[in-house]
Structure formats: structure tokens, C-alpha cells
Design a protein around this motif. Structure first.
Motif, PDB file in Angstrom:
ATOM      1  N   PHE A  40       0.973  -1.272  -0.071  1.00 32.84           N
ATOM      2  CA  PHE A  40      -0.120   0.014   0.000  1.00 32.84           C
ATOM      3  C   PHE A  40       0.887   1.112  -0.001  1.00 32.84           C
ATOM      4  CE2 PHE A  40      -3.415  -2.499   1.851  1.00 32.84           C
ATOM      5  CZ  PHE A  40      -4.113  -2.704   0.889  1.00 32.84           C
ATOM      6  N   ASP A  41       1.846   1.248   0.742  1.00 34.14           N
ATOM      7  CA  ASP A  41       2.781   2.254   0.781  1.00 34.14           C
ATOM      8  C   ASP A  41       3.438   2.687  -0.696  1.00 34.14           C
ATOM      9  OD1 ASP A  41       2.285   2.913   3.411  1.00 34.14           O
ATOM     10  OD2 ASP A  41       4.193   1.895   4.204  1.00 34.14           O
ATOM     11  N   ALA A  88      -2.017   5.219   1.360  1.00 36.86           N
ATOM     12  CA  ALA A  88      -1.758   5.552   2.809  1.00 36.86           C
ATOM     13  C   ALA A  88      -2.833   5.178   3.832  1.00 36.86           C
ATOM     14  CB  ALA A  88      -1.327   7.204   3.035  1.00 36.86           C
ATOM     15  N   GLU A  89      -4.150   5.664   3.074  1.00 37.90           N
ATOM     16  CA  GLU A  89      -5.491   5.223   4.048  1.00 37.90           C
ATOM     17  C   GLU A  89      -5.501   3.871   4.352  1.00 37.90           C
ATOM     18  OE1 GLU A  89      -6.565   5.118  -0.172  1.00 37.90           O
ATOM     19  OE2 GLU A  89      -5.489   6.364   0.906  1.00 37.90           O
ATOM     20  N   LEU A  90      -5.170   3.071   3.420  1.00 37.93           N
ATOM     21  CA  LEU A  90      -5.226   1.474   3.506  1.00 37.93           C
ATOM     22  C   LEU A  90      -4.184   0.870   4.386  1.00 37.93           C
ATOM     23  CD1 LEU A  90      -6.387   0.378  -0.164  1.00 37.93           C
ATOM     24  CD2 LEU A  90      -7.749   0.463   2.024  1.00 37.93           C
ATOM     25  N   ARG A 139      -1.883  -1.072   9.551  1.00 39.12           N
ATOM     26  CA  ARG A 139      -1.117  -0.619  10.549  1.00 39.12           C
ATOM     27  C   ARG A 139      -1.808  -0.685  12.300  1.00 39.12           C
ATOM     28  NH1 ARG A 139       1.514   2.763   7.013  1.00 39.12           N
ATOM     29  NH2 ARG A 139       3.506   2.348   6.598  1.00 39.12           N
ATOM     30  N   ALA A 140      -3.081  -0.361  12.006  1.00 39.33           N
ATOM     31  CA  ALA A 140      -3.748  -0.392  13.240  1.00 39.33           C
ATOM     32  C   ALA A 140      -4.237  -1.872  13.610  1.00 39.33           C
ATOM     33  CB  ALA A 140      -5.225   0.140  13.273  1.00 39.33           C
TER      34      ALA A 140
END
Length: 150
Positions: free
Chosen positions: A70-71, A76-78, A83-84
């Protein structure tokens, strides 16, 4: 033990209306249920915590790979969602051995077994997995064993 902690955390997240944490905990429960179904035809695991830790390590690895993708893709939102989820998963994993500890343990096993070359890597890796499952990432351990034998 770990299963009970995950259930308790799920109930606490429901009561706190923490939807992000609850979603990650439900993913963990689903993965555990899938693993239980998969193993239903085999023998029961001797230590359930090892099974749970194995599932958590696989889930964490998937999340890390997704975050990286994703990065690279500019999403970034995904990546933030992943990460959460990763932080929730890692909160239930046992503390991992650092590189120095792992290398020292592997060198001790190599000396104990009497391994001398890369041909003995299978025996060393089997012993490492038996003793340090859940505390050491086996892909990292593989490189350290090669270094210790090479």
C-alpha cells in the motif's frame, strides 16, 4: 490462555464500542476458527498457545506485506488500516527475540548438536523451531542459522 485473552479483549472492545479494535479482533477469531477447522482431521495440538501464536505470526506477516504494498502504491489510508490491525495482532504475540539473543541461542544449538556445515541446517532448524516457536521468526532464523554454519 491466549485464546481467552483474545475473547476477553473482544468483549471489552464491544463494550467500549471500539470498532477498529473489534474488527481486528474478529479477524483474529476468524483465523483461529479456520485453523481449528483445518486441524479437525489431525491430532489436537499439544499446546494451544503455540497454535494461536503461529496464526498470529502469519497474520502479522500478511499485514506487513500489505502495508509495504500500500505504501508503494500510494494508498496511505489503506496502509493506516493495516497498521492498526497489525498493532492489535502484535499486542497478543509473545515478545520476539532480538538478533543478538537469537544468534546466541542458535550458536548454542549448533554446538549442542555438533553441526559443522550447511548440510546440518535441517537438524538445526528443527531444533530451533521446537524450542523457539513463537519467539523467533523462522525466516529470520534461517538466515542466522546459515550464518552460524557458514
Amino acid at each position: 490462555m491466549l485464546r481467552d485473552a483474545i475473547q476477553t479483549a473482544t468483549i471489552a472492545a464491544m463494550k467500549a464500542r471500539d470498532s477498529a479494535r473489534l474488527g481486528a479482533l474478529r479477524l483474529i477469531n476468524a483465523a483461529l476458527k479456520n485453523k481449528d477447522i483445518e486441524l479437525r482431521t489431525g491430532t489436537a495440538p499439544a499446546d494451544d498457545d503455540v497454535l494461536v501464536t503461529d496464526v498470529l505470526m502469519k497474520m502479522a506477516k500478511q499485514r506487513r506485506e500489505s502495508i509495504e504494498m500500500f505504501d508503494m502504491g500510494g494508498r496511505a489510508e489503506l496502509a493506516a488500516v493495516e497498521r492498526a490491525e497489525l498493532s492489535v495482532i502484535e499486542s497478543f504475540m509473545p515478545t520476539q527475540m532480538d538478533d543478538a539473543e537469537a544468534l546466541a541461542a542458535i550458536k548454542a544449538i549448533v554446538a549442542e548438536i555438533g553441526a559443522t556445515s550447511v548440510k546440518d541446517m535441517g537438524r538445526v532448524m528443527a531444533t530451533v523451531k521446537e524450542r523457539f516457536a513463537g519467539k523467533l521468526d523462522m525466516s529470520k532464523a534461517s538466515g542466522l542459522v546459515k550464518a552460524a554454519l557458514g
